[in-house]
Design a protein around this motif. Structure first.
Motif, PDB file in Angstrom:
ATOM      1  N   ILE A   1       0.924  -1.291  -0.011  1.00 47.74           N
ATOM      2  CA  ILE A   1       0.043  -0.011   0.004  1.00 47.74           C
ATOM      3  C   ILE A   1       0.944   1.246   0.005  1.00 47.74           C
ATOM      4  O   ILE A   1       0.562   2.226  -0.641  1.00 47.74           O
ATOM      5  CB  ILE A   1      -0.923  -0.042   1.188  1.00 47.74           C
ATOM      6  CG1 ILE A   1      -2.108  -1.073   1.064  1.00 47.74           C
ATOM      7  CG2 ILE A   1      -1.655   1.604   1.368  1.00 47.74           C
ATOM      8  CD1 ILE A   1      -2.807  -1.263   2.195  1.00 47.74           C
ATOM      9  N   ALA A   2       2.003   1.353   0.695  1.00 47.89           N
ATOM     10  CA  ALA A   2       2.838   2.455   0.899  1.00 47.89           C
ATOM     11  C   ALA A   2       3.863   2.699  -0.311  1.00 47.89           C
ATOM     12  O   ALA A   2       4.409   3.458  -0.510  1.00 47.89           O
ATOM     13  CB  ALA A   2       3.579   2.340   2.112  1.00 47.89           C
ATOM     14  N   THR A   3       3.847   1.323  -1.095  1.00 51.03           N
ATOM     15  CA  THR A   3       4.881   1.496  -2.258  1.00 51.03           C
ATOM     16  C   THR A   3       4.482   1.515  -3.363  1.00 51.03           C
ATOM     17  O   THR A   3       3.629   0.574  -3.781  1.00 51.03           O
ATOM     18  CB  THR A   3       5.877   0.330  -1.958  1.00 51.03           C
ATOM     19  OG1 THR A   3       6.475   0.392  -0.763  1.00 51.03           O
ATOM     20  CG2 THR A   3       7.177   0.478  -2.769  1.00 51.03           C
ATOM     21  N   GLY A   4       4.913   2.532  -4.312  1.00 48.39           N
ATOM     22  CA  GLY A   4       4.145   2.563  -5.620  1.00 48.39           C
ATOM     23  C   GLY A   4       5.127   1.730  -6.537  1.00 48.39           C
ATOM     24  O   GLY A   4       5.935   1.059  -6.337  1.00 48.39           O
ATOM     25  N   LEU A   5       4.573   1.701  -7.724  1.00 52.16           N
ATOM     26  CA  LEU A   5       5.291   1.081  -9.063  1.00 52.16           C
ATOM     27  C   LEU A   5       5.095   2.034 -10.230  1.00 52.16           C
ATOM     28  O   LEU A   5       4.221   2.003 -10.753  1.00 52.16           O
ATOM     29  CB  LEU A   5       4.833  -0.309  -9.219  1.00 52.16           C
ATOM     30  CG  LEU A   5       5.444  -1.259 -10.242  1.00 52.16           C
ATOM     31  CD1 LEU A   5       6.876  -1.576  -9.658  1.00 52.16           C
ATOM     32  CD2 LEU A   5       4.703  -2.562 -10.451  1.00 52.16           C
ATOM     33  N   GLU A   6       6.379   2.481 -10.587  1.00 50.09           N
ATOM     34  CA  GLU A   6       6.050   3.396 -11.717  1.00 50.09           C
ATOM     35  C   GLU A   6       5.881   2.471 -13.134  1.00 50.09           C
ATOM     36  O   GLU A   6       6.029   1.433 -13.227  1.00 50.09           O
ATOM     37  CB  GLU A   6       7.552   4.148 -11.730  1.00 50.09           C
ATOM     38  CG  GLU A   6       7.921   4.908 -10.655  1.00 50.09           C
ATOM     39  CD  GLU A   6       8.785   4.166  -9.576  1.00 50.09           C
ATOM     40  OE1 GLU A   6       8.688   2.898  -9.559  1.00 50.09           O
ATOM     41  OE2 GLU A   6       9.277   4.950  -8.565  1.00 50.09           O
ATOM     42  N   ASN A   7       5.598   3.524 -14.142  1.00 47.49           N
ATOM     43  CA  ASN A   7       5.436   2.957 -15.357  1.00 47.49           C
ATOM     44  C   ASN A   7       6.881   2.213 -15.542  1.00 47.49           C
ATOM     45  O   ASN A   7       7.955   2.862 -15.619  1.00 47.49           O
ATOM     46  CB  ASN A   7       5.000   3.786 -16.438  1.00 47.49           C
ATOM     47  CG  ASN A   7       3.691   4.423 -16.393  1.00 47.49           C
ATOM     48  OD1 ASN A   7       3.523   5.624 -15.910  1.00 47.49           O
ATOM     49  ND2 ASN A   7       2.851   3.547 -16.652  1.00 47.49           N
ATOM     50  N   THR A   8       6.759   1.088 -16.332  1.00 43.37           N
ATOM     51  CA  THR A   8       7.970  -0.140 -16.634  1.00 43.37           C
ATOM     52  C   THR A   8       8.698  -0.603 -15.288  1.00 43.37           C
ATOM     53  O   THR A   8       9.877  -0.875 -15.493  1.00 43.37           O
ATOM     54  CB  THR A   8       8.637   0.679 -17.718  1.00 43.37           C
ATOM     55  OG1 THR A   8       9.496   1.758 -17.309  1.00 43.37           O
ATOM     56  CG2 THR A   8       8.051   0.718 -19.037  1.00 43.37           C
ATOM     57  N   GLY A   9       8.121  -0.093 -14.112  1.00 46.76           N
ATOM     58  CA  GLY A   9       8.806  -0.516 -12.798  1.00 46.76           C
ATOM     59  C   GLY A   9       8.522  -1.936 -12.704  1.00 46.76           C
ATOM     60  O   GLY A   9       7.680  -2.829 -13.384  1.00 46.76           O
TER      61      GLY A   9
ATOM     62  N   ARG B   1      13.423  -8.047  -5.800  1.00 45.53           N
ATOM     63  CA  ARG B   1      13.598  -6.692  -6.197  1.00 45.53           C
ATOM     64  C   ARG B   1      12.277  -6.022  -6.458  1.00 45.53           C
ATOM     65  O   ARG B   1      11.183  -6.666  -6.900  1.00 45.53           O
ATOM     66  CB  ARG B   1      14.250  -6.736  -7.567  1.00 45.53           C
ATOM     67  CG  ARG B   1      14.472  -5.270  -8.340  1.00 45.53           C
ATOM     68  CD  ARG B   1      14.900  -5.522  -9.767  1.00 45.53           C
ATOM     69  NE  ARG B   1      15.273  -4.110 -10.297  1.00 45.53           N
ATOM     70  CZ  ARG B   1      15.032  -3.855 -11.403  1.00 45.53           C
ATOM     71  NH1 ARG B   1      15.085  -5.086 -12.294  1.00 45.53           N
ATOM     72  NH2 ARG B   1      15.199  -2.726 -12.280  1.00 45.53           N
ATOM     73  N   TRP B   2      12.096  -4.775  -6.055  1.00 44.00           N
ATOM     74  CA  TRP B   2      10.657  -4.215  -6.399  1.00 44.00           C
ATOM     75  C   TRP B   2      11.377  -2.674  -6.615  1.00 44.00           C
ATOM     76  O   TRP B   2      12.208  -2.020  -5.648  1.00 44.00           O
ATOM     77  CB  TRP B   2       9.814  -4.152  -4.944  1.00 44.00           C
ATOM     78  CG  TRP B   2       8.427  -3.276  -5.283  1.00 44.00           C
ATOM     79  CD1 TRP B   2       8.431  -2.048  -5.612  1.00 44.00           C
ATOM     80  CD2 TRP B   2       7.082  -3.722  -5.084  1.00 44.00           C
ATOM     81  NE1 TRP B   2       7.168  -1.711  -5.834  1.00 44.00           N
ATOM     82  CE2 TRP B   2       6.365  -2.981  -5.208  1.00 44.00           C
ATOM     83  CE3 TRP B   2       6.805  -5.075  -4.729  1.00 44.00           C
ATOM     84  CZ2 TRP B   2       4.896  -3.027  -5.203  1.00 44.00           C
ATOM     85  CZ3 TRP B   2       5.372  -5.242  -4.605  1.00 44.00           C
ATOM     86  CH2 TRP B   2       4.616  -4.157  -4.992  1.00 44.00           C
ATOM     87  N   THR B   3      11.039  -2.195  -7.744  1.00 48.58           N
ATOM     88  CA  THR B   3      11.549  -0.999  -7.971  1.00 48.58           C
ATOM     89  C   THR B   3      11.402   0.386  -7.021  1.00 48.58           C
ATOM     90  O   THR B   3      10.163   0.438  -6.710  1.00 48.58           O
ATOM     91  CB  THR B   3      10.868  -0.429  -9.475  1.00 48.58           C
ATOM     92  OG1 THR B   3      11.330  -1.438 -10.568  1.00 48.58           O
ATOM     93  CG2 THR B   3      11.575   1.004  -9.751  1.00 48.58           C
TER      94      THR B   3
ATOM     95  N   VAL C   1       8.741  -5.827 -10.722  1.00 46.40           N
ATOM     96  CA  VAL C   1       8.896  -6.602  -9.197  1.00 46.40           C
ATOM     97  C   VAL C   1       9.196  -7.976  -9.635  1.00 46.40           C
ATOM     98  O   VAL C   1       8.825  -8.756 -10.718  1.00 46.40           O
ATOM     99  CB  VAL C   1       7.281  -6.861  -9.049  1.00 46.40           C
ATOM    100  CG1 VAL C   1       7.382  -7.702  -7.770  1.00 46.40           C
ATOM    101  CG2 VAL C   1       6.686  -5.523  -8.468  1.00 46.40           C
ATOM    102  N   GLU C   2      10.630  -8.361  -9.246  1.00 49.84           N
ATOM    103  CA  GLU C   2      11.223  -9.572  -9.427  1.00 49.84           C
ATOM    104  C   GLU C   2      11.076 -10.443  -8.363  1.00 49.84           C
ATOM    105  O   GLU C   2      11.304 -10.407  -7.335  1.00 49.84           O
ATOM    106  CB  GLU C   2      12.749  -9.338  -9.684  1.00 49.84           C
ATOM    107  CG  GLU C   2      13.544 -10.562 -10.082  1.00 49.84           C
ATOM    108  CD  GLU C   2      15.084 -10.086 -10.236  1.00 49.84           C
ATOM    109  OE1 GLU C   2      15.866 -11.289 -10.163  1.00 49.84           O
ATOM    110  OE2 GLU C   2      15.355  -8.957 -10.277  1.00 49.84           O
ATOM    111  N   LEU C   3      10.421 -11.659  -8.706  1.00 53.37           N
ATOM    112  CA  LEU C   3      10.111 -12.731  -7.997  1.00 53.37           C
ATOM    113  C   LEU C   3      11.102 -14.011  -8.119  1.00 53.37           C
ATOM    114  O   LEU C   3      11.176 -14.373  -9.455  1.00 53.37           O
ATOM    115  CB  LEU C   3       8.650 -13.478  -7.908  1.00 53.37           C
ATOM    116  CG  LEU C   3       7.776 -12.071  -7.798  1.00 53.37           C
ATOM    117  CD1 LEU C   3       6.373 -12.580  -8.005  1.00 53.37           C
ATOM    118  CD2 LEU C   3       7.805 -11.285  -6.460  1.00 53.37           C
ATOM    119  N   GLN C   4      11.202 -14.751  -7.269  1.00 54.45           N
ATOM    120  CA  GLN C   4      11.956 -15.954  -7.329  1.00 54.45           C
ATOM    121  C   GLN C   4      11.202 -17.290  -6.612  1.00 54.45           C
ATOM    122  O   GLN C   4      10.790 -16.803  -5.307  1.00 54.45           O
ATOM    123  CB  GLN C   4      13.350 -15.848  -6.704  1.00 54.45           C
ATOM    124  CG  GLN C   4      14.519 -17.069  -7.201  1.00 54.45           C
ATOM    125  CD  GLN C   4      15.868 -16.803  -6.893  1.00 54.45           C
ATOM    126  OE1 GLN C   4      16.195 -16.027  -6.512  1.00 54.45           O
ATOM    127  NE2 GLN C   4      16.817 -17.803  -7.112  1.00 54.45           N
TER     128      GLN C   4
END
Length: 229
Positions: A174-182, A198-200, A184-187
């Protein structure tokens, strides 16, 4: 498996703060096309062997330069589309956006029964997004690929990752945005679970995520993050 969840590039609907969630949706703006091209530098050497986009045109336009660089076709999956706005579609007033984001927050806190009139509830959203991810992973495994990119939408990526990744919390998402072309890397995977590595704009640890300084993943020029859709 390594999964890169990529938000689409900027559209005019982003600029105008409109709840643009239905197919086919807006095209990329000129800046959005620049952002899509810049993904080649950001992700082009990360070992990605498959690229899938949602049924909205902006994700397919965003995926195209990266896929071309990698010599791949862009697969299309309906399940990766944005969280539906229902009767709020294409509205941009503060009250409508607040109501939309309150549904997202409810799902992140575990109440999947909440929905806007005319829109899906959380059960339906997670069912179709889980299925899209599972299908993409299965196709990747069959092709001997262990790293793939899914080009999707801000609210959908944040909500799905926030619930499925073990080290993300509702408060963080909720507190963290995700910019255009941001990105989120999951493993991990559906069986063993996912970890966000990783989260931009954020610093991530194995057990929790903390909000950090924000910065776009692949933008040629600063851009206001705007709404999440």
């Amino acid at each position: 498996m390594r999964l890169f969840l990529v938000r689409h590039g900027q559209t005019q609907s982003n600029v105008d703060h409109l709840l643009d969630t239905a197919v086919p949706g807006a095209d990329l703006s000129p800046l959005g096309r620049e952002q899509a091209g810049a993904l080649v530098g950001a992700l082009g050497e990360r070992g990605i062997g498959a690229v899938t986009a949602s049924t909205l045109v902006r994700t397919q336009q965003t995926a195209a330069p990266l896929a071309a660089h990698l010599g791949l076709d862009v697969a299309v999956a309906d399940g990766l589309r944005e969280i539906e706005a229902g009767d709020l579609e294409m509205r941009g007033d503060e009250e409508s956006v607040r109501r939309y984001l309150e549904v997202v927050a409810a799902w992140l806190h575990g109440d999947l029964t909440v929905a806007e009139p005319g829109a899906e509830d959380g059960h339906a959203f997670f069912a179709r997004y889980d299925a899209a991810v599972a299908d993409a992973l299965a196709a990747a495994r069959a092709a001997g690929v262990d790293t793939l990119a899914l080009v999707s939408h801000g609210a959908a990526i944040r909500t799905w990752s926030g619930v499925r990744a073990r080290n993300l919390t509702a408060a963080f998402v909720i507190a963290t945005g995700l910019e255009n072309t941001g990105v989120v890397e999951l493993q991990g995977g559906p069986g063993e679970g996912w970890t966000c590595v990783r989260w931009t704009g954020a610093v991530l640890g194995p057990e929790q995520a903390e909000v950090a300084g924000a910065g776009p993943a692949a933008e040629p020029a600063p851009v206001e993050p705007g709404p999440v859709f």
